[in-house]
Scaffold this active site. Structure first.
Site, mmCIF file in Angstrom:
data_model
loop_
_atom_site.group_PDB
_atom_site.id
_atom_site.type_symbol
_atom_site.label_atom_id
_atom_site.label_comp_id
_atom_site.label_asym_id
_atom_site.label_seq_id
_atom_site.Cartn_x
_atom_site.Cartn_y
_atom_site.Cartn_z
ATOM 1 N N PHE A 134 44.891 43.622 38.560
ATOM 2 C CA PHE A 134 45.645 44.330 39.606
ATOM 3 C C PHE A 134 44.767 44.428 40.841
ATOM 4 O O PHE A 134 43.686 45.011 40.799
ATOM 5 C CB PHE A 134 46.050 45.743 39.173
ATOM 6 C CG PHE A 134 46.861 46.439 40.237
ATOM 7 C CD1 PHE A 134 48.231 46.267 40.309
ATOM 8 C CD2 PHE A 134 46.237 47.215 41.211
ATOM 9 C CE1 PHE A 134 48.976 46.877 41.325
ATOM 10 C CE2 PHE A 134 46.973 47.822 42.226
ATOM 11 C CZ PHE A 134 48.345 47.649 42.276
ATOM 12 N N ASP A 220 36.263 43.471 42.564
ATOM 13 C CA ASP A 220 37.141 44.517 43.053
ATOM 14 C C ASP A 220 36.728 45.829 42.391
ATOM 15 O O ASP A 220 37.051 46.088 41.235
ATOM 16 C CB ASP A 220 38.603 44.156 42.718
ATOM 17 C CG ASP A 220 39.584 45.222 43.207
ATOM 18 O OD1 ASP A 220 39.138 46.324 43.565
ATOM 19 O OD2 ASP A 220 40.795 44.932 43.217
ATOM 20 N N LYS A 249 39.771 53.661 47.145
ATOM 21 C CA LYS A 249 40.079 54.876 46.373
ATOM 22 C C LYS A 249 39.161 56.097 46.629
ATOM 23 O O LYS A 249 39.457 56.878 47.498
ATOM 24 C CB LYS A 249 40.189 54.539 44.900
ATOM 25 C CG LYS A 249 41.473 53.729 44.615
ATOM 26 C CD LYS A 249 41.958 53.819 43.184
ATOM 27 C CE LYS A 249 43.394 53.379 43.059
ATOM 28 N NZ LYS A 249 43.610 51.956 42.825
#
Ligand SMILES: *Cc1c(COP(=O)(O)O)cnc(C)c1O
Length: 390
Positions: A134, A220, A249
């Site tokens: 993802f 990532d 985040k």
């Protein structure tokens, strides 16, 4: 403004696209690792804004940094120099071991920047990503995202040269490479797919293959970064250095900010990439405060220790031996409990008992609480999970 939660639900339905499915409650405020709804009911939050609220809700240092910077200069564009931006770039470089920074506003944007940068510096256009990956919802980042449920209605996507290979299989990556492969993009732990932790040595092997074949490695770390796994960045567990790294985040303690980091020489030149809001003074001052809290309160170590405590307790309290539980896995305070059935019901029951948890990939309960969560709160979460599983 609203007379009842029901009014909020109705208007949300009337005026907003129904992209999100949410429980019927309205959250109003938070402190530390807890949040309160509109009735004042308090929850221990193991979702943490999806691994964003690492330093907890309303940390005074973060709140003050926002107030102070908002009173000075919120936004000025990247046509001008500002101090918080440069200070944050230096800080990020220091904690990550990467050399150069490009600021943006979200995770997906940092992935976009990474894909563009890899194409530009290699002159190649193919990417290798992992099954289960993802990387975001924009068309570029979605092109390297595996799950059909996120992609299918939008296909064909922007990047057509993406090959997906089995996660945790380094040789599969070598086999997928060809003369037009620009980069391999991987999460060091797959977050959205259910906290999938690769075997030790996998990332190192991928790093070696990429170096041998002259292909860039993009890690990532959007979900795993800023102490989540018990290190500043997950790559440190295996001492692996990517060419490009994406973060977002937890970086701004809840304020939207992201960054793409790269090694010296892997860089955009003037006008090759840009963002109006990217790295504005308010976002950067907030991120600087968030990073300072992580340092001052030793939250990286705390994540490591409390993560170990959490895992140990989960096993001790016989949660792991419950027949509905297939596996418990985690690193630091990034923990997944895989069930043998969908976990929606468990999420609902936990909510009734004042605990917020969430479900990734249908059957995995994801626990990514603020790193400031206390042992007592962890004990409470475990006793509630135990009760529900009984
Ligand atoms: C959340 C996430 C993204 C996307 O970030 P957004 O800020 O939602 O665009 C990308 N990659 C990983 C690993 C993530 O966890």
């Amino acid at each position: 403004m609203f007379s009842s939660p029901e009014e909020v639900f109705e208007k949300e339905k009337k005026y907003m696209m129904q992209t999100y499915k949410r429980p019927r409650m309205v959250l109003k405020e938070g402190k530390g690792a807890t949040v309160k709804d509109s009735f004042g009911k308090e929850y221990i939050d193991c979702v943490g804004g999806i691994a964003v609220n690492a330093v907890g809700y309303c940390h005074p240092m973060v709140v003050n940094a926002i107030k102070e910077q908002a009173g000075k200069l919120m936004h000025i564009s990247n046509l001008y120099y500002t101090e918080p931006q440069v200070e944050l770039a230096e800080k990020l470089s220091g904690i990550s071991g990467m050399d150069k920074v490009f600021f943006c506003n979200s995770g997906a944007e940092s992935v976009e920047a990474a894909l563009k940068l890899a194409s530009k510096v290699t002159g190649k256009h193919k990417f290798i990503a992992a099954e289960g990956s993802f990387h975001g919802r924009t068309l570029g980042s979605l092109s390297v995202t595996f799950e059909t449920k996120f992609r299918s209605v939008f296909e064909p996507l922007l990047l057509n040269g993406v090959e997906f290979v089995r996660y945790n299989d380094a040789e599969a990556i070598r086999k997928a490479m060809d003369d037009d492969t620009a980069a391999v993009i991987l999460e060091p732990i797959q977050g959205e797919t259910g906290i999938i932790i690769p075997s030790e040595g996998y990332l190192k092997e991928v790093r070696e293959i990429c170096t041998e074949e002259g292909v860039l490695l993009i890690l990532d770390e959007i979900q795993t970064g800023f102490g989540r796994t018990g290190r500043w960045f997950c790559k440190e567990h295996e001492d692996v250095e990517p060419d490009i790294m994406t973060v977002a985040k937890a970086m701004g303690a809840g304020f939207p900010i992201g960054a793409m980091l790269a090694k010296e020489g892997i860089e955009f030149e003037t006008s090759e990439h840009a963002s109006t809001f990217g790295g504005n003074p308010l976002a950067c001052a907030t991120a600087l405060a968030a990073i300072k809290v992580i340092e001052d309160e030793k939250l990286v170590e705390r994540s490591r220790e409390l993560g170990a405590y959490f895992m140990e307790k989960l096993h001790e309290d016989a949660i792991g031996s419950n027949p509905i539980v297939k596996e418990i896995r985690g690193k630091g305070l990034m923990i997944g409990i895989e069930l043998t059935k969908p976990c929606g019901e468990m999420v609902e029951k936990a909510l009734e008992r004042n605990i917020l948890i969430n479900c990734t990939s249908d059957t995995v309960v994801r626990l990514v609480p603020p790193l400031v969560i206390s042992k007592e709160q962890i004990d409470k979460v475990i006793s509630v999970l135990y009760e529900i599983l009984q």
